[in-house]
Write an enzyme that holds these catalytic residues in place. Sequence first.
Site, PDB file in Angstrom:
ATOM      1  N   TRP A   1      41.056  34.725  40.886  1.00 55.93           N
ATOM      2  CA  TRP A   1      40.530  33.884  41.963  1.00 55.93           C
ATOM      3  C   TRP A   1      40.126  32.537  41.381  1.00 55.93           C
ATOM      4  O   TRP A   1      39.492  32.467  40.324  1.00 55.93           O
ATOM      5  CB  TRP A   1      39.336  34.594  42.607  1.00 55.93           C
ATOM      6  CG  TRP A   1      38.668  33.833  43.714  1.00 55.93           C
ATOM      7  CD1 TRP A   1      39.274  33.165  44.739  1.00 55.93           C
ATOM      8  CD2 TRP A   1      37.259  33.673  43.897  1.00 55.93           C
ATOM      9  NE1 TRP A   1      38.316  32.597  45.559  1.00 55.93           N
ATOM     10  CE2 TRP A   1      37.077  32.889  45.065  1.00 55.93           C
ATOM     11  CE3 TRP A   1      36.131  34.114  43.210  1.00 55.93           C
ATOM     12  CZ2 TRP A   1      35.822  32.536  45.546  1.00 55.93           C
ATOM     13  CZ3 TRP A   1      34.886  33.768  43.679  1.00 55.93           C
ATOM     14  CH2 TRP A   1      34.730  32.996  44.843  1.00 55.93           C
TER      15      TRP A   1
ATOM     16  N   ASP B   1      33.963  42.569  40.634  1.00 60.12           N
ATOM     17  CA  ASP B   1      34.011  41.763  41.839  1.00 60.12           C
ATOM     18  C   ASP B   1      34.599  42.653  42.931  1.00 60.12           C
ATOM     19  O   ASP B   1      35.803  42.907  42.962  1.00 60.12           O
ATOM     20  CB  ASP B   1      34.879  40.516  41.616  1.00 60.12           C
ATOM     21  CG  ASP B   1      34.816  39.559  42.795  1.00 60.12           C
ATOM     22  OD1 ASP B   1      34.221  39.911  43.837  1.00 60.12           O
ATOM     23  OD2 ASP B   1      35.373  38.451  42.691  1.00 60.12           O
TER      24      ASP B   1
ATOM     25  N   LYS C   1      34.912  40.309  53.988  1.00 65.10           N
ATOM     26  CA  LYS C   1      36.209  40.805  54.448  1.00 65.10           C
ATOM     27  C   LYS C   1      36.089  42.138  55.172  1.00 65.10           C
ATOM     28  O   LYS C   1      36.620  42.313  56.266  1.00 65.10           O
ATOM     29  CB  LYS C   1      37.168  40.951  53.266  1.00 65.10           C
ATOM     30  CG  LYS C   1      37.655  39.619  52.702  1.00 65.10           C
ATOM     31  CD  LYS C   1      36.648  38.996  51.776  1.00 65.10           C
ATOM     32  CE  LYS C   1      37.138  37.675  51.205  1.00 65.10           C
ATOM     33  NZ  LYS C   1      36.113  37.030  50.352  1.00 65.10           N
TER      34      LYS C   1
END
Length: 396
Positions: free
Chosen positions: A131, A212, A247
Site C-alpha cells: 500500500w 494490517d 471496508k
Amino acid sequence: MNKTAFFDSLTEQKPDPLLELIAKFAADPRPGKIDLGVGVYRDETGRTPVMKAVKAAEHHLWETQQSKSYIGPEGDPVFLRTLASEVFGERRGGKPVAGIQTPGGTGALRLAAELLALDKRRKIWIGTPTWVNHQAIFASVGLQIATYRFFDIEKQTVLVDEMLTTLRNAAPGDAVLLQTSCHNPTGAALSQQNWRDIADIIAAKGLIPLFDNAYQGLGRGRVEDAAGMIDVIETVAEAMVAVSCSKSFSLYRERTGAAYLFGDRQASLNKAIGNLASYARTSYSMPPAHGAAIVAATLEDPSLHRTWVDELSEMRTRIVEIRLAAAEAFGQFRPELANIGSQEGMFSLLPISPENVRQLRSEHGIYMPDSGRINVAGMRVRDIASVAERIGPYLT
C-alpha cells in the site's frame, strides 16, 4: 513592521497520486469512463452503499444515545471488546489482548509505528509492492525501513522463498509488516502452510509482527481471512494488529479502527496501551466516536450481526464473481492474469507501464494509478469483457 516569509519558504509537496486521480476522473465528461483506482467497494450499480445493518444501528443510536461527550483517548470499551471478539474469535493461544480505538486503520498503524520507533536500532521489514502509504507512515516516525520482494507482477505469483529468507536474516527485535488478507495492491494470498512457516521464523528470530488487517471478510470469509494471523499470534511472544472497519462495515468516512496488542502478561500490555494513549493525546487527542458506536451496536445485537454477516457475504460473493470473469477476460491477453481468479479482495496489480496507464486514461477513459493497481470491485460484471479488451493491448 517586519514581514515574515515562513509560508513562502516551505517546500511544495506533491499531491497524493490517488487523490489527483479522483479529481481527474470527476472532471472527465465522457459518459463511458471507468474508475478502477479509488479503493472503495462498489456494487453492480457503481455505488458504495450504506449497509442495512449500519443504517439500523445508526437509527438505534439516534433513538438511544444521550451524550456526545468525549470518550477518552483509549476509546469506546464496548467497541474494543466486541470488535476483538469478531476479529480474533476464540483462537488466541490463551494470550491476553489489549486495545485502543483509533481514527481508522491508518491511525492504528501510526500509533504502532510510534511505539516501534522507540528503539532506534529497529527496522521494519515490508514486502513490496505494498500500500502506497505504508512506507510513508513508518518513515514519518523515524523508523528504519527495509524491503524485500513479495510479489512478481509479471508472473502474478507470491515470492514466498524470498520472503522467508529475508525474515530468517532479520535481526532479533526487528518488526515485520504483514497484511492479514486481501493484499493491497496485489490481491495475492498466502497458503496456511506459508503462514505457519512465517510464524515459526518470527518466533525463532524474536521478531515483532505488525498486522494490517483492513479487509477481513472480503477474501475467503471472516474466519478464514484471519486464520494465518491467528497462527502467528498463537506462536510468537508478542504481536500488534491494526484493524480498519472502513471496508468490512463500509464506514470509510467515519474513520473507525483499533490497535490491538498481544503478549504474555496483561500488565505489560496495559503499559504499552498507556504509551499508545499518550501518543494519541498529543496527536488527535480523542478518536471519533460515531463509527465505533455503530460497530458496537451492530456486533452486540444478534439480529443486526446476522444482517451484517449476510451483507458482507454478498459483497464477497460479488468480488469473487468479478474475479472469475476478469481472470477469463484478461487471461486471453496474458495467461498469467488468469491468477486474478485465485487472488482475493478488491485489488489486483496489472503488468502495465505508467506510460500505458496514462494513455489508457486519455484515450479510453479508464482510470487507475500509474502502478497498474486496479480495484476489481470498480467493474460491473457485464462490462468486464469490454474493459479487458481496452486494457489488454496496453499490457506489457
